[in-house]
Design a protein around this motif. Structure first.
Motif, PDB file in Angstrom:
ATOM      1  N   PRO A   1       5.285 -13.943  32.126  1.00 15.03           N
ATOM      2  CA  PRO A   1       5.613 -12.506  31.823  1.00 15.03           C
ATOM      3  C   PRO A   1       5.065 -11.984  30.796  1.00 15.03           C
ATOM      4  CG  PRO A   1       7.577 -14.417  31.597  1.00 15.03           C
ATOM      5  CD  PRO A   1       6.039 -15.142  31.571  1.00 15.03           C
ATOM      6  N   ALA A   2       4.690 -10.459  31.129  1.00 10.78           N
ATOM      7  CA  ALA A   2       4.012  -9.705  30.367  1.00 10.78           C
ATOM      8  C   ALA A   2       4.334  -9.663  28.734  1.00 10.78           C
ATOM      9  CB  ALA A   2       4.137  -8.146  30.829  1.00 10.78           C
ATOM     10  N   ARG A   3       5.765 -10.103  28.474  1.00  5.55           N
ATOM     11  CA  ARG A   3       5.920  -9.924  26.913  1.00  5.55           C
ATOM     12  C   ARG A   3       5.280 -11.179  26.318  1.00  5.55           C
ATOM     13  NH1 ARG A   3      10.334 -12.012  29.610  1.00  5.55           N
ATOM     14  NH2 ARG A   3      11.525 -13.852  28.971  1.00  5.55           N
ATOM     15  N   PHE A   4       5.240 -12.280  27.116  1.00  8.13           N
ATOM     16  CA  PHE A   4       4.820 -13.351  26.552  1.00  8.13           C
ATOM     17  C   PHE A   4       3.326 -13.466  26.210  1.00  8.13           C
ATOM     18  CE2 PHE A   4       8.613 -15.646  28.370  1.00  8.13           C
ATOM     19  CZ  PHE A   4       8.995 -15.903  27.280  1.00  8.13           C
ATOM     20  N   MET A   5       2.387 -12.603  27.244  1.00 10.78           N
ATOM     21  CA  MET A   5       1.272 -12.283  27.367  1.00 10.78           C
ATOM     22  C   MET A   5       0.884 -11.557  26.097  1.00 10.78           C
ATOM     23  SD  MET A   5      -0.404 -13.934  29.696  1.00 10.78           S
ATOM     24  CE  MET A   5      -2.094 -12.966  29.781  1.00 10.78           C
ATOM     25  N   ALA A   6       1.483 -10.429  25.843  1.00  9.63           N
ATOM     26  CA  ALA A   6       1.382  -9.597  24.619  1.00  9.63           C
ATOM     27  C   ALA A   6       1.571 -10.459  23.318  1.00  9.63           C
ATOM     28  CB  ALA A   6       2.419  -8.477  24.645  1.00  9.63           C
TER      29      ALA A   6
ATOM     30  N   PRO B   1       2.368 -25.335  34.523  1.00  9.35           N
ATOM     31  CA  PRO B   1       1.015 -24.854  34.628  1.00  9.35           C
ATOM     32  C   PRO B   1       1.066 -23.328  34.410  1.00  9.35           C
ATOM     33  CG  PRO B   1       1.851 -25.393  36.755  1.00  9.35           C
ATOM     34  CD  PRO B   1       3.013 -25.609  35.898  1.00  9.35           C
ATOM     35  N   VAL B   2       0.143 -22.749  33.665  1.00 10.99           N
ATOM     36  CA  VAL B   2       0.209 -21.220  33.617  1.00 10.99           C
ATOM     37  C   VAL B   2      -0.962 -20.787  34.624  1.00 10.99           C
ATOM     38  CG1 VAL B   2       0.601 -21.216  31.035  1.00 10.99           C
ATOM     39  CG2 VAL B   2      -1.674 -21.426  31.848  1.00 10.99           C
TER      40      VAL B   2
ATOM     41  N   HIS C   1      -0.662 -29.994  31.176  1.00 11.06           N
ATOM     42  CA  HIS C   1       0.510 -29.013  30.741  1.00 11.06           C
ATOM     43  C   HIS C   1      -0.018 -27.813  30.360  1.00 11.06           C
ATOM     44  CE1 HIS C   1       2.791 -27.290  27.215  1.00 11.06           C
ATOM     45  NE2 HIS C   1       3.668 -27.291  27.964  1.00 11.06           N
ATOM     46  N   SER C   2       0.497 -26.813  30.834  1.00  5.35           N
ATOM     47  CA  SER C   2       0.068 -25.290  30.411  1.00  5.35           C
ATOM     48  C   SER C   2      -1.322 -25.113  31.176  1.00  5.35           C
ATOM     49  CB  SER C   2       0.094 -24.967  29.031  1.00  5.35           C
ATOM     50  OG  SER C   2       0.365 -23.893  28.611  1.00  5.35           O
ATOM     51  N   PHE C   3      -2.141 -24.437  30.198  1.00  6.46           N
ATOM     52  CA  PHE C   3      -3.648 -24.273  30.543  1.00  6.46           C
ATOM     53  C   PHE C   3      -4.251 -25.455  31.176  1.00  6.46           C
ATOM     54  CE2 PHE C   3      -8.037 -23.461  30.192  1.00  6.46           C
ATOM     55  CZ  PHE C   3      -8.246 -22.226  30.232  1.00  6.46           C
ATOM     56  N   GLY C   4      -3.892 -26.672  30.551  1.00  8.82           N
ATOM     57  CA  GLY C   4      -4.297 -28.089  31.074  1.00  8.82           C
ATOM     58  C   GLY C   4      -3.740 -28.181  32.583  1.00  8.82           C
ATOM     59  N   GLY C   5      -2.400 -27.622  32.764  1.00 11.53           N
ATOM     60  CA  GLY C   5      -2.086 -27.831  34.218  1.00 11.53           C
ATOM     61  C   GLY C   5      -2.904 -27.220  35.020  1.00 11.53           C
TER      62      GLY C   5
ATOM     63  N   ASP D   1      12.423 -19.400  29.286  1.00 10.14           N
ATOM     64  CA  ASP D   1      11.013 -18.715  28.653  1.00 10.14           C
ATOM     65  C   ASP D   1       9.959 -19.586  29.378  1.00 10.14           C
ATOM     66  OD1 ASP D   1      12.633 -17.180  26.952  1.00 10.14           O
ATOM     67  OD2 ASP D   1      12.760 -18.852  25.453  1.00 10.14           O
ATOM     68  N   SER D   2       9.806 -19.504  30.729  1.00  7.79           N
ATOM     69  CA  SER D   2       8.746 -20.191  31.334  1.00  7.79           C
ATOM     70  C   SER D   2       7.678 -19.428  31.408  1.00  7.79           C
ATOM     71  CB  SER D   2       9.107 -20.599  32.842  1.00  7.79           C
ATOM     72  OG  SER D   2       7.948 -20.950  33.508  1.00  7.79           O
ATOM     73  N   LEU D   3       6.385 -19.919  30.806  1.00  8.05           N
ATOM     74  CA  LEU D   3       5.079 -19.305  30.816  1.00  8.05           C
ATOM     75  C   LEU D   3       4.355 -19.584  32.340  1.00  8.05           C
ATOM     76  CD1 LEU D   3       3.510 -19.631  27.520  1.00  8.05           C
ATOM     77  CD2 LEU D   3       4.701 -17.758  28.196  1.00  8.05           C
ATOM     78  N   ALA D   4       4.967 -20.332  32.759  1.00  6.47           N
ATOM     79  CA  ALA D   4       4.311 -20.632  34.482  1.00  6.47           C
ATOM     80  C   ALA D   4       4.679 -19.673  35.287  1.00  6.47           C
ATOM     81  CB  ALA D   4       4.869 -22.148  34.881  1.00  6.47           C
ATOM     82  N   GLY D   5       5.986 -18.995  35.223  1.00  6.53           N
ATOM     83  CA  GLY D   5       6.624 -18.018  36.192  1.00  6.53           C
ATOM     84  C   GLY D   5       7.966 -18.293  36.491  1.00  6.53           C
ATOM     85  N   GLY D   6       8.530 -19.403  36.042  1.00  7.90           N
ATOM     86  CA  GLY D   6       9.965 -19.611  36.384  1.00  7.90           C
ATOM     87  C   GLY D   6      10.154 -19.777  37.863  1.00  7.90           C
ATOM     88  N   GLN D   7      11.303 -19.258  38.163  1.00  9.25           N
ATOM     89  CA  GLN D   7      11.832 -19.564  39.511  1.00  9.25           C
ATOM     90  C   GLN D   7      10.804 -18.852  40.681  1.00  9.25           C
ATOM     91  OE1 GLN D   7      14.792 -20.897  40.637  1.00  9.25           O
ATOM     92  NE2 GLN D   7      16.015 -20.934  39.028  1.00  9.25           N
ATOM     93  N   GLY D   8      10.298 -17.828  40.465  1.00  8.74           N
ATOM     94  CA  GLY D   8       9.106 -17.327  41.206  1.00  8.74           C
ATOM     95  C   GLY D   8       8.060 -18.410  41.536  1.00  8.74           C
ATOM     96  N   ALA D   9       7.469 -19.130  40.366  1.00 14.64           N
ATOM     97  CA  ALA D   9       6.507 -20.066  40.386  1.00 14.64           C
ATOM     98  C   ALA D   9       7.002 -21.354  41.128  1.00 14.64           C
ATOM     99  CB  ALA D   9       6.063 -20.397  39.138  1.00 14.64           C
ATOM    100  N   ALA D  10       8.371 -21.816  40.820  1.00 10.44           N
ATOM    101  CA  ALA D  10       8.673 -22.604  41.646  1.00 10.44           C
ATOM    102  C   ALA D  10       8.584 -22.413  43.163  1.00 10.44           C
ATOM    103  CB  ALA D  10      10.129 -23.046  40.943  1.00 10.44           C
TER     104      ALA D  10
END
Length: 319
Positions: free
Chosen positions: A187-192, A179-180, A153-157, A268-277
């Motif tokens: 998204p930049a706002r989440f990274m900030a 998976p990030v 999950h996330s970084f573990g992904g 609120d996907s940190l993985a990148g949402g539709q683009g990542a899919a």
């Protein structure tokens, strides 16, 4: 309860940028003995939410000592094991909502990641994801020498994906949950906000505001939840030292010939949402890629029952 589960996973995907104030450069460490003691108290409370492990391991690797736990029963001990890789600052307790379902049909092994908050103790720098894959492989030598169903999950992904491309012969199947960095950037706002949340020495109110913005929830009144306290303690007291993942290339993805399942949050996907899919489908045309419309980055906790059923079918098909 679901709201709290979203909150306690809000730190997933956050990267520590605090400067090391003690310990060898490049090695994750607690910033003080008092901080470690506070974290241990929170960790032990969070572990009480999990089913009682049937075994506990402290496995020596070239990069440090890895704490692992096993859940198995007479009817599952001979099954292909499920190995769980946690998100940032989460450790083994993040799987509290999932373990009972996973362990009903499979032997399950979960461990705290080297270089991050938890009971694993890093001793040498992890300079690349090849190093990440190496210590995981040394752990699997002990607990799953014939391979496993790998879940991250996330970084573990991101870590699970790196391991699968470097050691595909050991991965019976690969499940990547939000998976990030793997198929795109957060998204930049989440990274900030993640950067703010991971800074040491912040007033609690600011840290809680950042956690809430990451998770899309109000962080107030979560301070009594054991998982929330553990993750907050990890972000406050531990200086993580981990390589930053990068998106998969076409050549790297070509090595991942095992069955792959990718779960992307619809909100609120940190993985990148539709683009990542879309990128996942392009890189891994044989993979099953699903968007979970009502889930956030905390998908494993929010959708524990549905995810358990989905993965049980996925593992059965893979076998």
């Amino acid at each position: 309860m679901v709201r709290l589960l979203v909150i306690v996973l809000a730190l997933i995907g956050a990267w520590s940028i605090g400067s090391a104030v003690m310990g060898p450069v490049g090695v994750g460490h607690f910033r003080s003995a008092e901080g470690r003691a506070a974290y241990m108290t929170a960790y032990n409370r969070a572990m009480e939410l999990l089913p009682e492990p049937t075994a506990q391991y402290d496995i020596q690797t070239d990069y440090g000592l890895v704490r692992a736990y096993e859940w198995s029963a007479q009817q599952t001990v001979q099954t292909v094991p499920v190995v769980l890789l946690p998100g940032r600052s989460s450790g083994v307790p993040m799987w509290s909502a999932n373990l009972a379902g996973f362990a009903a049909r499979h032997r399950v092994i979960a461990f705290d990641a080297l270089g991050d908050a938890g009971l694993s103790v890093q001793s040498s720098p992890l300079e690349s994801f090849t190093d990440q894959a190496e210590w995981i492989d040394q752990v699997l030598d002990v607990v799953a020498p014939d391979g496993a169903h790998l879940v991250g999950h996330s970084f573990g992904g991101a870590t699970a994906a790196a391991y699968a491309r470097i050691h595909p012969e050991r991965v019976h199947s690969l499940a990547l949950l939000e998976p990030v960095f793997t198929f795109g950037y957060p998204p930049a706002r989440f990274m900030a906000w993640a950067t703010i949340a991971s800074l040491p020495g912040l007033p609690r109110g600011i840290r809680e505001t950042a956690l809430g913005r990451i998770g899309g929830v109000d962080y107030n009144n979560a301070s009594d939840d054991p998982l929330a306290m553990m993750i907050e303690s990890g972000s406050q007291y531990f200086s993580a030292e981990l390589p930053t993942p990068s998106p998969l290339s076409q050549a790297q993805a070509a090595t991942m010939t095992m069955p792959v399942y990718v779960a992307i949050a619809g909100q609120d996907s940190l993985a990148g949402g539709q683009g990542a899919a879309a990128r996942a489908r392009d890189l891994l045309p044989q993979a099953t890629v699903e968007i979970w419309p009502e889930a956030t980055h905390s998908l494993p906790m929010q959708k524990a029952e549905e995810l358990g059923a989905t993965l049980a079918e996925f593992w059965a098909d893979a076998e």
